[in-house]
Design a protein around this motif. Structure first.
Motif, PDB file in Angstrom:
ATOM      1  N   ARG A 191      -6.339  -3.332   3.400  1.00  0.00           N
ATOM      2  CA  ARG A 191      -6.146  -1.889   3.228  1.00  0.00           C
ATOM      3  C   ARG A 191      -6.186  -1.474   1.745  1.00  0.00           C
ATOM      4  O   ARG A 191      -5.228  -0.902   1.219  1.00  0.00           O
ATOM      5  N   PRO A 192      -7.289  -1.754   1.054  1.00  0.00           N
ATOM      6  CA  PRO A 192      -7.398  -1.309  -0.337  1.00  0.00           C
ATOM      7  C   PRO A 192      -7.473   0.209  -0.422  1.00  0.00           C
ATOM      8  O   PRO A 192      -8.164   0.856   0.374  1.00  0.00           O
ATOM      9  N   LEU A 193      -6.761   0.779  -1.367  1.00  0.00           N
ATOM     10  CA  LEU A 193      -6.754   2.224  -1.571  1.00  0.00           C
ATOM     11  C   LEU A 193      -7.781   2.584  -2.634  1.00  0.00           C
ATOM     12  O   LEU A 193      -7.751   2.044  -3.748  1.00  0.00           O
ATOM     13  N   LEU A 194      -8.701   3.476  -2.307  1.00  0.00           N
ATOM     14  CA  LEU A 194      -9.769   3.873  -3.218  1.00  0.00           C
ATOM     15  C   LEU A 194      -9.291   5.008  -4.109  1.00  0.00           C
ATOM     16  O   LEU A 194      -8.910   6.069  -3.624  1.00  0.00           O
ATOM     17  N   GLY A 254     -18.291  -1.648  -0.107  1.00  0.00           N
ATOM     18  CA  GLY A 254     -17.759  -2.986  -0.339  1.00  0.00           C
ATOM     19  C   GLY A 254     -16.615  -3.315   0.599  1.00  0.00           C
ATOM     20  O   GLY A 254     -16.487  -4.450   1.073  1.00  0.00           O
ATOM     21  N   CYS A 255     -15.777  -2.330   0.891  1.00  0.00           N
ATOM     22  CA  CYS A 255     -14.680  -2.550   1.849  1.00  0.00           C
ATOM     23  C   CYS A 255     -15.232  -2.843   3.243  1.00  0.00           C
ATOM     24  O   CYS A 255     -14.737  -3.732   3.955  1.00  0.00           O
ATOM     25  N   LEU A 256     -16.261  -2.103   3.664  1.00  0.00           N
ATOM     26  CA  LEU A 256     -16.871  -2.366   4.964  1.00  0.00           C
ATOM     27  C   LEU A 256     -17.472  -3.764   4.990  1.00  0.00           C
ATOM     28  O   LEU A 256     -17.334  -4.501   5.970  1.00  0.00           O
ATOM     29  N   TYR A 257     -18.145  -4.157   3.896  1.00  0.00           N
ATOM     30  CA  TYR A 257     -18.735  -5.493   3.814  1.00  0.00           C
ATOM     31  C   TYR A 257     -17.656  -6.579   3.863  1.00  0.00           C
ATOM     32  O   TYR A 257     -17.893  -7.677   4.384  1.00  0.00           O
ATOM     33  N   ALA A 258     -16.491  -6.298   3.293  1.00  0.00           N
ATOM     34  CA  ALA A 258     -15.418  -7.292   3.246  1.00  0.00           C
ATOM     35  C   ALA A 258     -14.685  -7.413   4.573  1.00  0.00           C
ATOM     36  O   ALA A 258     -13.909  -8.346   4.767  1.00  0.00           O
ATOM     37  N   GLY A 259     -14.898  -6.469   5.471  1.00  0.00           N
ATOM     38  CA  GLY A 259     -14.206  -6.500   6.747  1.00  0.00           C
ATOM     39  C   GLY A 259     -12.788  -6.002   6.674  1.00  0.00           C
ATOM     40  O   GLY A 259     -11.964  -6.308   7.529  1.00  0.00           O
ATOM     41  N   THR A 260     -12.474  -5.212   5.644  1.00  0.00           N
ATOM     42  CA  THR A 260     -11.137  -4.663   5.502  1.00  0.00           C
ATOM     43  C   THR A 260     -11.200  -3.149   5.606  1.00  0.00           C
ATOM     44  O   THR A 260     -12.241  -2.543   5.320  1.00  0.00           O
ATOM     45  N   ALA A 261     -10.114  -2.531   6.009  1.00  0.00           N
ATOM     46  CA  ALA A 261     -10.084  -1.081   6.215  1.00  0.00           C
ATOM     47  C   ALA A 261      -9.804  -0.367   4.903  1.00  0.00           C
ATOM     48  O   ALA A 261      -8.741  -0.547   4.303  1.00  0.00           O
ATOM     49  N   GLU A 305       2.942   5.010   0.274  1.00  0.00           N
ATOM     50  CA  GLU A 305       4.153   4.612   0.999  1.00  0.00           C
ATOM     51  C   GLU A 305       3.828   4.257   2.444  1.00  0.00           C
ATOM     52  O   GLU A 305       4.379   3.302   3.005  1.00  0.00           O
ATOM     53  N   ASP A 306       2.914   5.001   3.070  1.00  0.00           N
ATOM     54  CA  ASP A 306       2.605   4.786   4.478  1.00  0.00           C
ATOM     55  C   ASP A 306       1.642   3.622   4.685  1.00  0.00           C
ATOM     56  O   ASP A 306       1.860   2.772   5.551  1.00  0.00           O
ATOM     57  N   ALA A 307       0.574   3.577   3.882  1.00  0.00           N
ATOM     58  CA  ALA A 307      -0.466   2.571   4.098  1.00  0.00           C
ATOM     59  C   ALA A 307      -0.078   1.199   3.585  1.00  0.00           C
ATOM     60  O   ALA A 307      -0.592   0.188   4.085  1.00  0.00           O
ATOM     61  N   GLN A 308       0.811   1.138   2.583  1.00  0.00           N
ATOM     62  CA  GLN A 308       1.182  -0.143   1.965  1.00  0.00           C
ATOM     63  C   GLN A 308      -0.076  -0.932   1.599  1.00  0.00           C
ATOM     64  O   GLN A 308      -0.308  -2.055   2.075  1.00  0.00           O
ATOM     65  N   PRO A 309      -0.931  -0.377   0.732  1.00  0.00           N
ATOM     66  CA  PRO A 309      -2.205  -1.037   0.417  1.00  0.00           C
ATOM     67  C   PRO A 309      -2.004  -2.362  -0.300  1.00  0.00           C
ATOM     68  O   PRO A 309      -1.046  -2.540  -1.065  1.00  0.00           O
ATOM     69  N   GLY A 310      -2.938  -3.297  -0.051  1.00  0.00           N
ATOM     70  CA  GLY A 310      -2.874  -4.579  -0.723  1.00  0.00           C
ATOM     71  C   GLY A 310      -3.344  -4.525  -2.155  1.00  0.00           C
ATOM     72  O   GLY A 310      -3.060  -5.433  -2.945  1.00  0.00           O
ATOM     73  N   ALA A 311      -4.083  -3.482  -2.509  1.00  0.00           N
ATOM     74  CA  ALA A 311      -4.539  -3.289  -3.886  1.00  0.00           C
ATOM     75  C   ALA A 311      -5.020  -1.859  -4.025  1.00  0.00           C
ATOM     76  O   ALA A 311      -5.353  -1.189  -3.034  1.00  0.00           O
ATOM     77  N   VAL A 312      -5.038  -1.380  -5.256  1.00  0.00           N
ATOM     78  CA  VAL A 312      -5.649  -0.100  -5.592  1.00  0.00           C
ATOM     79  C   VAL A 312      -6.977  -0.394  -6.269  1.00  0.00           C
ATOM     80  O   VAL A 312      -7.036  -1.174  -7.228  1.00  0.00           O
ATOM     81  N   LEU A 313      -8.053   0.183  -5.752  1.00  0.00           N
ATOM     82  CA  LEU A 313      -9.371   0.013  -6.341  1.00  0.00           C
ATOM     83  C   LEU A 313      -9.712   1.240  -7.167  1.00  0.00           C
ATOM     84  O   LEU A 313      -9.573   2.376  -6.703  1.00  0.00           O
ATOM     85  N   THR A 314     -10.173   1.027  -8.390  1.00  0.00           N
ATOM     86  CA  THR A 314     -10.563   2.120  -9.256  1.00  0.00           C
ATOM     87  C   THR A 314     -11.584   1.591 -10.243  1.00  0.00           C
ATOM     88  O   THR A 314     -12.165   0.510 -10.042  1.00  0.00           O
ATOM     89  N   THR A 315     -11.850   2.341 -11.306  1.00  0.00           N
ATOM     90  CA  THR A 315     -12.773   1.886 -12.349  1.00  0.00           C
ATOM     91  C   THR A 315     -11.986   1.366 -13.543  1.00  0.00           C
ATOM     92  O   THR A 315     -10.785   1.614 -13.671  1.00  0.00           O
ATOM     93  N   ALA A 316     -12.678   0.667 -14.426  1.00  0.00           N
ATOM     94  CA  ALA A 316     -12.016   0.147 -15.623  1.00  0.00           C
ATOM     95  C   ALA A 316     -11.419   1.267 -16.458  1.00  0.00           C
ATOM     96  O   ALA A 316     -10.340   1.123 -17.038  1.00  0.00           O
ATOM     97  N   ALA A 317     -12.115   2.419 -16.506  1.00  0.00           N
ATOM     98  CA  ALA A 317     -11.625   3.544 -17.309  1.00  0.00           C
ATOM     99  C   ALA A 317     -10.344   4.132 -16.736  1.00  0.00           C
ATOM    100  O   ALA A 317      -9.459   4.573 -17.478  1.00  0.00           O
ATOM    101  N   LEU A 318     -10.229   4.152 -15.398  1.00  0.00           N
ATOM    102  CA  LEU A 318      -9.061   4.753 -14.753  1.00  0.00           C
ATOM    103  C   LEU A 318      -7.950   3.744 -14.466  1.00  0.00           C
ATOM    104  O   LEU A 318      -6.846   4.145 -14.085  1.00  0.00           O
ATOM    105  N   LYS A 319      -8.205   2.475 -14.666  1.00  0.00           N
ATOM    106  CA  LYS A 319      -7.219   1.451 -14.325  1.00  0.00           C
ATOM    107  C   LYS A 319      -5.883   1.647 -15.047  1.00  0.00           C
ATOM    108  O   LYS A 319      -4.824   1.613 -14.395  1.00  0.00           O
ATOM    109  N   PRO A 320      -5.862   1.887 -16.375  1.00  0.00           N
ATOM    110  CA  PRO A 320      -4.553   2.091 -17.035  1.00  0.00           C
ATOM    111  C   PRO A 320      -3.802   3.302 -16.492  1.00  0.00           C
ATOM    112  O   PRO A 320      -2.574   3.276 -16.372  1.00  0.00           O
TER     113      PRO A 320
END
Length: 588
Positions: free
Chosen positions: A77-80, A94-101, A125-140
């Motif tokens: 459950r990565p959060l985009l 990429g999430c579809l290719y990885a087989g994750t929602a 709070e609801d989804a409890q994502p395993g990671a947050v996906l973003t860009t290098a510029a927005l990561k900080p």
């Protein structure tokens, strides 16, 4: 109301698959990338002139690299958290290719954190994502937001830093129809956002329905400016072109809102055949696209102008058709439709170039008795736009919300639907899912219905939507749509900001009273008392009820969802608590 068509759900041109079953989206995209890697998948627009192309081969490579990164970290459950554009698309695929929602979201607006951050945090709070996906510029920025907002120890991964060679480490997952593809969070217009569980099977069926209803082919070209983190932009703008095998053109919602003419110019520049939006965008074009602009616009390729997600105005479609006829726009291109996240996207729609179905009904019969009686000359009338029919294998029923029994044709009730496009439920919310999913009707044994909370009626096989059950205003036993009240106010007072008002019922000792809150433009020279007088008179004349409370508020302060829907129930609460930025008020 039921339509049965014996058609496969296989994507056009996808070919076969093991065991004769229809291909899934991942298999289809991979096969097309292998067969024609140089074919255009998407064009991303920025401003008036900048454009970036993405081929099928490049999208496939980048998506496999993202998928390999997710698989290496075993992310569920990565959060985009990307801005609209190339990175968003490659992360989603990429999430579809990885087989994750995937959990589509958006970076909160730094200038409006008090309005945009709470929804994001509710999703986390609801989804409890395993990671947050973003860009290098927005990561900080993402890391800082998570630290400041609460105890969210969630890794943040930059998808644009996925190793270019990582695609070789990708392992194709199983993609059965029951596998979860998306957690699509609702807009939250009448409740907290809920994660709708969309399966791969839901996506395939709904994309097939849209493809058939729009008459799309590999020669089509879609252009969408809608936000990619909501169902209409995400599925209609990104997934649908990949399903249908035709190019998509994507532009930022901010670019459209700043200069609506960009949307119409781009349709002509790229020869788009399919594009659309909620009703407000067509009205925005009417107000802000000038006669000089129209001389440079070519809309002759536009075959399907879909219109949905909010009340559809026949007057808007008429005015738009007349204003842009000289640009090559045809009124029959308008395609009113109805849908919601719980239905993957589209629940009902019409046929390509069939034109909108519009009828006038007796207002009193519709409001008082919930009966769709054709208006006669001299009657007070309400014009309602038809939203089409359901797809094959789907059932749409209009049901009495109290008895849960079907209503007769031409009678208002709650809209229920069942079929392969119906989502699996709400993530982590069995109580909420129990109030919405899994209902049955004696007349349709074996079918599991979804309650939409929307009101409407069926007539001649066409679905007409009249409003939200939770937002209906009841005065002296008569039901009134808040939209009717809002439109009457806007027509009487141009000082009010269009689509920036909310009408609602206020419970008093003598029953429900009618209140309205509106953003007001202008400055100190605006006579607020006169604006309120005109609003009261217009509602009394057009709707036949009396306003008993009016609040005019500062621009850009009306509560709305991230997709632009007015949060009427929240607005009522803020009014009752005195927490609106009021510049003028009146009450009876």
């Amino acid at each position: 109301m039921r339509i049965e068509l014996d058609e496969t759900t296989r994507p056009p041109g996808a070919g076969g698959s093991t065991g004769g079953a229809p291909d899934g989206l991942v298999e289809t995209m991979r096969r097309r990338a292998d067969l024609d890697p140089g074919a255009l998948a998407f064009t991303f627009l920025a401003g008036d002139h900048d454009a970036q192309d993405l081929t099928r081969g490049a999208l496939d490579r980048e998506a496999r690299a993202v998928a390999a990164m997710l698989q290496a970290h075993d992310v569920q459950r990565p959060l985009l958290l990307h801005a609209p554009g190339r990175d968003y698309v490659t992360a989603l695929i990429g999430c579809l290719y990885a087989g994750t929602a995937a959990v589509p979201a958006y970076p909160p607006d730094p200038a409006r954190l008090e309005r945009t951050l709470p929804r994001l945090l509710a999703i986390v709070e609801d989804a409890q994502p395993g990671a947050v996906l973003t860009t290098a510029a927005l990561k900080p920025v993402a890391e800082q937001l998570l630290r400041d907002a609460g105890p969210f120890e969630i890794p943040v991964l930059a998808t644009d830093e996925a190793a270019a060679s990582g695609e070789a480490d990708w392992t194709p997952p199983e993609h059965g129809p029951e596998r979860l593809a998306l957690l699509q969070y609702t807009s939250g217009s009448t409740a907290l956002p809920r994660g709708v569980m969309i399966t791969h099977g839901n996506l395939l069926h709904n994309c097939g329905f849209i493809n058939r209803a729009f008459g799309a082919s590999e020669r089509s070209r879609a252009l969408v400016w809608l936000p990619p983190y909501h169902d209409m932009g995400l599925i209609g703008g990104i997934v649908q072109p990949l399903y249908g095998g035709f190019p998509g053109v994507l532009m930022s919602p901010v670019d459209f809102l700043r200069r609506p003419v960009r949307w119409l110019r781009a349709i002509g520049r790229y020869g788009a055949t399919h594009s659309g939006s909620p009703n407000f965008a067509y009205e925005l074009c009417l107000r802000r696209v000038t006669d000089e602009d129209r001389r440079e616009i070519d809309l002759s390729t536009w075959e399907v102008a879909f219109n949905g997600a909010e009340p559809i105005s026949a007057a808007t479609m008429d005015s738009f058709s007349e204003a842009f006829a000289g640009c090559g726009f045809r009124r029959e291109a308008f395609h009113p439709c109805y849908g919601l996240a719980e239905g993957t996207l589209m629940v009902t729609g019409g046929a390509k170039l069939a034109g909108p179905v519009v009828n006038r009904f007796d207002r009193r019969a519709l409001d008082e008795r919930g009966e769709a009686v054709p208006a006669r000359d001299g009657d007070a009338a309400k014009t309602v736009v038809g939203c089409g029919r359901p797809d094959r294998g789907h059932t749409v029923a209009v049901v009495d919300p109290d008895t849960c029994r079907p209503r007769p044709p031409g009678t208002v009730g709650e809209i229920w639907f069942a079929g392969p496009g119906a989502a699996a439920g709400y993530w982590g919310s069995p109580e909420a899912a129990g109030d919405t999913f899994g209902f049955s009707l004696p007349e349709s044994p074996g079918e599991r219905f979804v309650r939409t909370g929307d009101l409407g009626f069926e007539l001649g096989g066409e679905l007409y939507v009249t409003g939200r059950a939770k937002e209906v205003i009841v005065v002296a036993g008569r039901n009134h749509s808040p939209v009717d009240v809002e439109l009457a106010c806007e027509a009487a007072a141009p000082e009010l900001r269009p689509h920036c008002g909310a009408a609602f019922g206020l419970i008093g000792e003598d029953g429900e009273r009618v209140g309205v809150v509106y953003e007001v433009a202008g400055g100190e020279d605006v006579d607020m008392d006169d604006v309120i007088r005109r609003m009261r008179g217009a509602v009394a004349t057009a709707v036949g009820i009396q306003l008993q409370a009016v609040a005019l508020i500062e621009p850009k302060t009306l509560p709305k969802t991230s997709s632009g829907k007015v949060q009427r129930l929240l607005c009522r609460s803020l009014y009752e608590e005195g927490r609106l930025e009021t510049v003028a008020a009146w009450s009876l």
